[in-house]
Motif scaffolding. Structure first.
Motif, short mmCIF file in Angstrom:
data_model
loop_
_atom_site.label_atom_id
_atom_site.label_comp_id
_atom_site.label_asym_id
_atom_site.label_seq_id
_atom_site.Cartn_x
_atom_site.Cartn_y
_atom_site.Cartn_z
N SER A 59 -8.30 -31.24 -13.42
CA SER A 59 -9.25 -31.36 -13.51
C SER A 59 -9.89 -30.26 -14.19
O SER A 59 -9.71 -29.94 -15.53
CB SER A 59 -10.78 -31.20 -12.17
OG SER A 59 -12.52 -31.59 -13.12
N ASP A 60 -11.26 -29.64 -14.09
CA ASP A 60 -11.43 -28.69 -15.06
C ASP A 60 -11.52 -27.10 -13.94
O ASP A 60 -12.09 -25.48 -14.69
CB ASP A 60 -13.06 -28.31 -15.03
CG ASP A 60 -14.38 -28.47 -14.06
OD1 ASP A 60 -13.24 -28.94 -12.64
OD2 ASP A 60 -15.36 -28.23 -13.96
N LYS A 62 -10.01 -25.07 -14.11
CA LYS A 62 -9.62 -23.33 -14.99
C LYS A 62 -11.07 -22.87 -15.49
O LYS A 62 -10.64 -21.96 -16.09
CB LYS A 62 -8.66 -23.52 -15.77
CG LYS A 62 -8.56 -24.81 -17.52
CD LYS A 62 -7.94 -25.63 -18.03
CE LYS A 62 -8.51 -26.32 -19.46
NZ LYS A 62 -8.65 -27.37 -18.97
N GLU A 63 -11.78 -23.34 -15.52
CA GLU A 63 -12.64 -22.69 -15.42
C GLU A 63 -13.78 -21.75 -14.76
O GLU A 63 -14.91 -21.69 -14.53
CB GLU A 63 -14.08 -23.73 -16.16
CG GLU A 63 -13.67 -24.45 -17.39
CD GLU A 63 -14.50 -25.74 -18.05
OE1 GLU A 63 -15.56 -25.97 -17.57
OE2 GLU A 63 -13.50 -26.45 -18.66
N HIS A 105 -15.08 -22.57 -6.50
CA HIS A 105 -14.90 -23.55 -8.19
C HIS A 105 -14.95 -25.08 -7.51
O HIS A 105 -13.80 -25.24 -6.36
CB HIS A 105 -13.75 -23.26 -9.59
CG HIS A 105 -14.45 -24.03 -9.79
ND1 HIS A 105 -14.95 -24.28 -11.20
CD2 HIS A 105 -13.79 -25.53 -10.85
CE1 HIS A 105 -15.03 -25.06 -11.80
NE2 HIS A 105 -14.37 -26.08 -11.49
N LYS A 108 -14.95 -30.85 -11.40
CA LYS A 108 -15.81 -31.88 -11.82
C LYS A 108 -15.56 -32.95 -11.65
O LYS A 108 -16.47 -33.93 -11.18
CB LYS A 108 -15.42 -31.98 -13.53
CG LYS A 108 -16.44 -32.54 -14.52
CD LYS A 108 -16.36 -31.69 -15.61
CE LYS A 108 -17.34 -33.40 -16.28
NZ LYS A 108 -16.84 -32.90 -18.74
N GLU A 109 -14.05 -33.76 -11.33
CA GLU A 109 -13.89 -35.00 -11.50
C GLU A 109 -13.58 -35.23 -9.62
O GLU A 109 -13.48 -34.42 -8.92
CB GLU A 109 -12.44 -35.05 -11.46
CG GLU A 109 -12.51 -35.07 -12.76
CD GLU A 109 -10.97 -35.13 -13.48
OE1 GLU A 109 -10.50 -35.78 -13.09
OE2 GLU A 109 -10.81 -34.78 -14.73
#
Length: 237
Positions: A59-60, A62-63, A105, A108-109
């Motif tokens: 997903s995200d 890495k953010e 974190h 997102k998914e």
């Protein structure tokens, strides 16, 4: 037709199982010196396994955002730089004390109907001061704390404390992975404490996790459960 559907379902669950065995890990020296640069590496992998390439991170994830809380309780955001399979960062401790590095974190998914949250921390002791040696400086939903005032040695009981919503938490699942490949699964007691006896020298990977039923909406999709994990690397001498 039924066989094809069954194969798709099996493949999905195998993929999901493999995917969420991964976690974020913060790698850094557990000790440092005032005025001397401290380097940090953030990876996404299974315990003691080869880091996943950033392009393949789920997903995200890495953010993520990397935070540093110093012995003065001041919390600052650290800049990160991407490489092929990890991120790097650094800080220079200005004074003696215990520094806490954290990531939290939420992907997102969703994984099916489950929301996944990845937490990681590292504790760096600088000099002999124990200012900042406080689990309250890690405000992640789930965390693992090792007391910086204690020296962890082979064949001596090693105690960790698991926290959920900033309180010591009972029945957290804790997986311990030694550098030799020896693994052990333990749980926290009523005081949030989990204990094991290391029998090899080296860096141990600690991962605490908790799943619970919870309903809500995340990025426009409904979820019915939440899975959270927290990781920590500790040195045994």
């Amino acid at each position: 037709m039924k066989r094809n559907i069954l194969l798709i379902v099996i493949a999905f669950f195998l993929h999901t199982s493999s995917l969420f065995a991964h976690a974020l890990w913060i790698e850094t020296n557990t000790t440092g010196k005032a005025g001397q640069k401290q380097t940090i590496k953030i990876i996404y992998s299974e315990p003691n396994d080869k880091p996943e390439k950033i392009a393949d991170w789920y997903s995200d994830v890495k953010e993520f955002t990397l935070w540093l809380t110093g012995p003065d309780k001041q919390k600052v955001k650290l800049a990160t730089t991407a490489a092929d399979d990890h991120f790097t960062s650094e800080f220079t401790p200005e004074k003696d004390g215990v520094y806490t590095i954290t990531v939290s974190h939420t992907a997102k998914e969703l994984g099916g109907k489950t929301k996944y949250q990845f937490n990681a921390s590292a504790i760096v002791a600088v000099g002999k001061s124990l200012a900042g040696n406080d689990p309250a400086l890690n405000t992640n939903d789930i965390s693992v704390f090792s007391d910086a005032s204690k020296a962890y040695k082979v064949n001596k009981p090693f105690q960790l404390t698991g926290f959920f919503k900033e309180k010591p938490s009972e029945k957290l699942h804790v997986a311990v992975h030694s550098p030799s490949g020896w693994n052990k699964e333990i749980s926290t007691n009523a005081q949030g404490v989990a204990e094991f006896t290391p029998i090899w020298v080296g860096k141990y990977s600690i991962e605490a996790s908790k799943s619970e039923k919870e309903e809500g909406e995340h990025n426009g999709k409904n979820y019915t459960s939440v899975w959270r994990c927290a990781t920590l690397l500790v040195d045994v001498k």
